[in-house]
Design an enzyme around this catalytic site. Structure first.
Site, PDB file in Angstrom:
ATOM      1  N   LYS A  97       0.987  -1.264   0.168  1.00 28.54           N
ATOM      2  CA  LYS A  97       0.123   0.016  -0.086  1.00 28.54           C
ATOM      3  C   LYS A  97       0.782   1.250  -0.001  1.00 28.54           C
ATOM      4  CE  LYS A  97      -4.442  -1.444   1.599  1.00 28.54           C
ATOM      5  NZ  LYS A  97      -4.348  -2.868   1.837  1.00 28.54           N
ATOM      6  N   GLU A 119      -9.778   7.424   4.117  1.00 28.15           N
ATOM      7  CA  GLU A 119     -10.365   6.395   4.883  1.00 28.15           C
ATOM      8  C   GLU A 119      -9.853   5.214   4.942  1.00 28.15           C
ATOM      9  OE1 GLU A 119     -11.414   6.657   1.617  1.00 28.15           O
ATOM     10  OE2 GLU A 119     -11.243   4.221   1.461  1.00 28.15           O
ATOM     11  N   SER A 385       1.482  -9.760  -1.334  1.00 29.63           N
ATOM     12  CA  SER A 385       0.987  -8.525  -0.879  1.00 29.63           C
ATOM     13  C   SER A 385       1.546  -7.954   0.363  1.00 29.63           C
ATOM     14  CB  SER A 385      -0.340  -8.417  -1.358  1.00 29.63           C
ATOM     15  OG  SER A 385      -1.087  -9.088  -0.456  1.00 29.63           O
TER      16      SER A 385
HETATM   17  C1  LIG Z   1      -5.202  -4.140   1.540  1.00 21.00           C
HETATM   18  C2  LIG Z   1      -4.338  -5.239   1.412  1.00 21.00           C
HETATM   19  C3  LIG Z   1      -4.776  -6.090   0.281  1.00 21.00           C
HETATM   20  C4  LIG Z   1      -6.067  -5.699  -0.642  1.00 21.00           C
HETATM   21  O1  LIG Z   1      -6.007  -4.554  -1.361  1.00 21.00           O
HETATM   22  P1  LIG Z   1      -5.822  -4.457  -2.996  1.00 21.00           P
HETATM   23  O2  LIG Z   1      -6.082  -3.074  -3.338  1.00 21.00           O
HETATM   24  O3  LIG Z   1      -6.689  -5.367  -3.489  1.00 21.00           O
HETATM   25  O4  LIG Z   1      -4.335  -4.886  -3.096  1.00 21.00           O
HETATM   26  C5  LIG Z   1      -4.274  -7.108  -0.195  1.00 21.00           C
HETATM   27  N1  LIG Z   1      -3.064  -7.725   0.638  1.00 21.00           N
HETATM   28  C6  LIG Z   1      -2.520  -6.764   1.831  1.00 21.00           C
HETATM   29  C7  LIG Z   1      -1.588  -7.277   2.474  1.00 21.00           C
HETATM   30  C8  LIG Z   1      -3.420  -5.749   2.147  1.00 21.00           C
HETATM   31  O5  LIG Z   1      -3.029  -4.809   3.271  1.00 21.00           O
END
Ligand SMILES: *Cc1c(COP(=O)(O)O)cnc(C)c1O
Length: 399
Positions: A97, A119, A385
């Site tokens: 993010k 938000e 992610s």
């Molecule tokens: C917020 C988050 C997501 C989901 O958000 P996307 O916009 O779909 O990437 C996925 N993985 C992690 C670790 C997150 O913090």
């Protein structure tokens, strides 16, 4: 779903903000000046050499990029294919993010904004936003549903420690959609000095495209790293989880027009697609307008947005970004529904096989590997992610 227009060969956004039938900017008139200011300026700002230099420098020295592309040997042996993990979990603040919030704060500065509003649901985007506001010395106001403030205390504490003001949204179900409404209202009332940082590839144009461009660093690096490791830039598959879809958009971006690379999206099926407790948007949803763009969303017969459910707060969203709606509609992307149980198993498995505790969101992407028909010669990149520290209390319930 019926595709009535010409087949799309490009997955780039049009200048009106459309991906196929999806996207656009369906916003109240009061919001128009803010969104239009952004739309008219974002591409020129991003293209400025001084912007690029500052963005790249912060990605390197602050975020810790490039993130490694790790060959997961034990997982590969288990799955029966070559599995690489793109380690976004090693970014500062523990997930992808921050790539987006760094980009957007630099845009906000160049638009002369003094205050940031955002938000957050689970608090991850709130923390990434509060982090870059501290870094740049900008005022930061985070709206969060009162219920979520109770549920996500560690992230609320982090935001406050970083100097952000966390404002409770007390209307409706007191969760993410109510916080979104409050943040929008704040922006409408403070159009000149405030920038609204959206945390995924959702919202009115230009947000989905802008956020995708900032996250595209993921696939840019992957191409180079895979070339070094495998002698080819293109894997056979890229796999990512989709909440709003920003990590997936980043992981897919430089492969969108490479048809040999199959794009796999993992959605949260919660207790099961048909259980009534799910967030499997493409499996259950229909076209409609959500948060300023035309996309696919979960809704009742009369068009009321359905309350989503997933064990992972980051995937607990009733829609997907318009790029993903188009990938689904056009068949370019392949979508898998992954239950809570599947994700938990995959999260525990990666921890034991590779010594990496993934975020519960990410665990959905890992679980998709079990449903794909992979062969020994396949090279697969999974977008890891985020890290799972924030989910330990959930994981440990199932130890
Ligand atoms: C917020 C988050 C997501 C989901 O958000 P996307 O916009 O779909 O990437 C996925 N993985 C992690 C670790 C997150 O913090």
């Amino acid at each position: 779903m019926q595709t009535t227009l010409e087949p799309q060969t490009s997955f780039e956004v049009t200048n009106k903000g459309f991906y196929g039938h999806f996207g656009g900017a369906f916003i109240p008139e009061m919001l128009y000046p803010n969104v239009e200011e952004l739309r008219q300026n974002y591409l020129a700002i991003i293209a400025e050499p001084s912007f690029q230099a500052e963005f790249q420098n912060l990605l390197t020295d602050y975020v810790g990029r490039p993130t490694p592309l790790f060959l997961a040997k034990r997982l590969s042996a288990q799955v029966g294919a070559t599995i690489y993990l793109k380690r976004e979990d090693l970014c500062h603040t523990g997930a992808h993010k921050i790539n987006n919030t760094i980009g957007q704060i630099l845009v906000a500065q160049r638009l002369g904004k003094k205050r940031i509003v955002a938000e957050t649901g689970a608090g991850q985007h709130g923390v990434a936003t509060a982090t870059v506001c501290a870094l740049m010395g900008l005022e930061c106001i985070i709206y969060m549903g009162s219920v979520d403030i109770e549920r996500q205390k560690p992230n609320v504490d982090r935001m406050r420690m970083l100097g952000a003001e966390v404002r409770p949204a007390r209307s409706g179900s007191q969760t993410l959609k109510d916080a979104t409404n409050e943040a929008m209202r704040h922006w409408i009332n403070n159009p000149v000095d405030t920038h609204y940082i959206i945390g995924s590839v959702v919202g009115p144009h230009p947000y989905p495209d802008m956020v995708a461009r900032f996250q595209a660093v993921i696939s840019l690096e992957t191409r180079k790293q895979l070339l070094e490791k495998e002698g080819r830039e293109n894997p056979d598959y890229v796999v990512a989880c989709v909440g709003g879809g920003s990590n997936a958009a980043g992981a897919f971006y430089h492969y969108l027009n490479e048809p040999s690379v199959r794009l796999i999206a993992a959605e949260a099926a919660g207790h099961g697609v048909e259980s009534g407790h799910s967030a499997a948007t493409t499996a259950l949803g229909k076209p409609g307008v959500l948060h300023g763009s035309r996309t696919i969303l979960m809704q009742t017969e009369d068009g009321q947005v359905t309350e989503p459910y997933s064990i992972s707060a980051g995937l607990d969203y009733p829609g997907i970004g318009p790029l993903h709606a188009h990938l689904f509609d056009s068949g370019r992307g392949e979508f898998y529904s992954i239950t809570d149980d599947d994700a938990l198993k995959a999260g525990f498995n990666l921890s034991k096989q590779e010594g990496i505790i993934p975020a519960l969101e990410t665990a959905h992407a890992l679980a998709a590997l079990n449903y794909m028909s992979l062969t020994e010669s396949d090279v697969v990149v999974v977008c890891l992610s985020g890290r799972g520290d924030k989910d330990l209390s959930t994981y440990t319930k199932y130890l």
